[in-house]
Enzyme design. Structure first.
Site, PDB file in Angstrom:
ATOM      1  N   ASN A 290      36.680  42.712  40.746  1.00 40.42           N
ATOM      2  CA  ASN A 290      36.701  43.055  39.333  1.00 40.42           C
ATOM      3  C   ASN A 290      37.979  43.788  38.912  1.00 40.42           C
ATOM      4  O   ASN A 290      38.372  43.723  37.751  1.00 40.42           O
ATOM      5  CB  ASN A 290      35.478  43.922  39.006  1.00 40.42           C
TER       6      ASN A 290
ATOM      7  N   SER B  55      34.981  52.088  38.653  1.00 39.35           N
ATOM      8  CA  SER B  55      34.903  53.395  37.998  1.00 39.35           C
ATOM      9  C   SER B  55      34.662  53.316  36.496  1.00 39.35           C
ATOM     10  O   SER B  55      34.383  54.337  35.864  1.00 39.35           O
ATOM     11  CB  SER B  55      36.183  54.200  38.266  1.00 39.35           C
TER      12      SER B  55
ATOM     13  N   TYR C 118      49.784  38.782  31.505  1.00 42.43           N
ATOM     14  CA  TYR C 118      48.407  38.986  31.987  1.00 42.43           C
ATOM     15  C   TYR C 118      47.675  37.657  32.042  1.00 42.43           C
ATOM     16  O   TYR C 118      46.990  37.348  33.028  1.00 42.43           O
ATOM     17  CB  TYR C 118      47.676  39.960  31.065  1.00 42.43           C
TER      18      TYR C 118
ATOM     19  N   GLY D 135      33.853  50.346  32.886  1.00 40.47           N
ATOM     20  CA  GLY D 135      33.725  49.006  32.335  1.00 40.47           C
ATOM     21  C   GLY D 135      32.817  48.083  33.103  1.00 40.47           C
ATOM     22  O   GLY D 135      31.722  48.441  33.535  1.00 40.47           O
TER      23      GLY D 135
ATOM     24  N   SER E 147      39.012  35.517  33.347  1.00 39.51           N
ATOM     25  CA  SER E 147      39.085  35.837  31.922  1.00 39.51           C
ATOM     26  C   SER E 147      39.165  34.547  31.125  1.00 39.51           C
ATOM     27  O   SER E 147      39.630  33.509  31.636  1.00 39.51           O
ATOM     28  CB  SER E 147      40.320  36.693  31.625  1.00 39.51           C
TER      29      SER E 147
ATOM     30  N   GLU F 152      34.075  44.744  25.256  1.00 40.01           N
ATOM     31  CA  GLU F 152      34.456  46.083  24.809  1.00 40.01           C
ATOM     32  C   GLU F 152      34.371  47.086  25.960  1.00 40.01           C
ATOM     33  O   GLU F 152      33.295  47.530  26.352  1.00 40.01           O
ATOM     34  CB  GLU F 152      33.576  46.532  23.644  1.00 40.01           C
TER      35      GLU F 152
END
Length: 254
Positions: A90, A15, A160, A17, A144, A196
């Site tokens: 994702n 939804s 995280y 990014g 990440s 971003e």
């Protein structure tokens, strides 16, 4: 990407990014994309915008931290499309929850989405592939940079980071299990640096100035840069596995 035309891809967290741009890109490359999220209104808007493109986008509501919703989603995909050929995990989130002062429920939420949700979707996607004799499927895990090292100046992100270290380990474990099963289903880990999106604004919802400062220091990656990396991994020849791809902003200090 020609061999993926007409085939089915699941993109979680579609939804906004990175997931939003990945879904868009896969549709433009001719895939039948299922985009899932807890709220599908943005996905439906994107689906409407993509009418007439080579592929299609179907929104499905699903909270990946809830196993019953994930199983129901895979049942819906099976009945509507036959099954999944590509799964892009994702969906992910972070809370501002340091190890010494963080909220237990926020830690649990991160673990359930970033680790358990990813695992359940992976298990069900591979199961779908095997049931249909799909030997060239692909699992892509959105990892990440902090799944490989920690930012020293962000204690709020240490838990995280731990969830993403888990993803790094799980990718290698999955690769070995797939090898043992004599299948050519591939798994890729994509590890972006600072990108971003709405991610940091959600993490620092009570202090948006922190996110704004974070994104203003260098020229960050954009979601489309990561979508391009997904296409790169999927485009590799059958004998090539893009096992780990790190993508950093040029100016990012590690």
């Amino acid at each position: 990407m020609q061999r993926w035309v007409g085939r089915v891809a699941l993109v979680t967290g579609a939804s906004s990014g990175i997931g939003y741009e990945v879904a868009r890109s896969l549709v433009k490359h001719g895939m039948k994309v299922v985009g899932c999220s807890r709220n599908t209104s943005k996905i439906q808007e994107l689906a409407d915008d993509l009418v007439g493109e080579a592929g299609s986008l179907t929104p499905m509501q699903c909270d990946v931290s809830k196993e019953d919703e994930v199983l129901s989603m895979f049942d819906n995909i099976k009945s509507s499309f036959g099954g999944v050929d590509v799964c892009v995990n994702n969906a992910g989130l972070s809370h501002d929850a340091p190890l010494l002062t963080g909220d237990t429920e926020q830690w649990r939420n991160m673990f359930e989405v970033n680790v358990l949700g990813l695992c359940v979707c992976t298990r069900e996607a591979v199961k779908s592939m095997k049931e249909r004799g799909v030997d060239d499927g692909h699992i892509i895990q959105l990892n990440s940079a902090v799944g490989h090292f920690q930012y020293a100046n962000n204690p709020g992100g240490h838990f995280y980071s731990a969830t993403k270290f888990a993803v790094t380990s799980l990718v290698e474990g999955l690769r070995k299990e797939l090898l043992k099963d004599n299948t050519h289903i591939r798994v890729s880990s994509l590890s972006p640096g600072l990108t971003e999106t709405e991610f940091s604004y959600r993490m620092f919802a009570k202090h948006p100035e922190i996110a704004k400062k974070k994104y203003s220091q260098i020229e960050n990656l954009k979601s489309v840069d990561i979508a391009d990396a997904v296409i790169y991994a999927l485009s590799a020849p059958k004998h090539v596995q893009i096992h780990e791809l790190s993508i950093y902003p040029t100016e990012m200090a590690t």
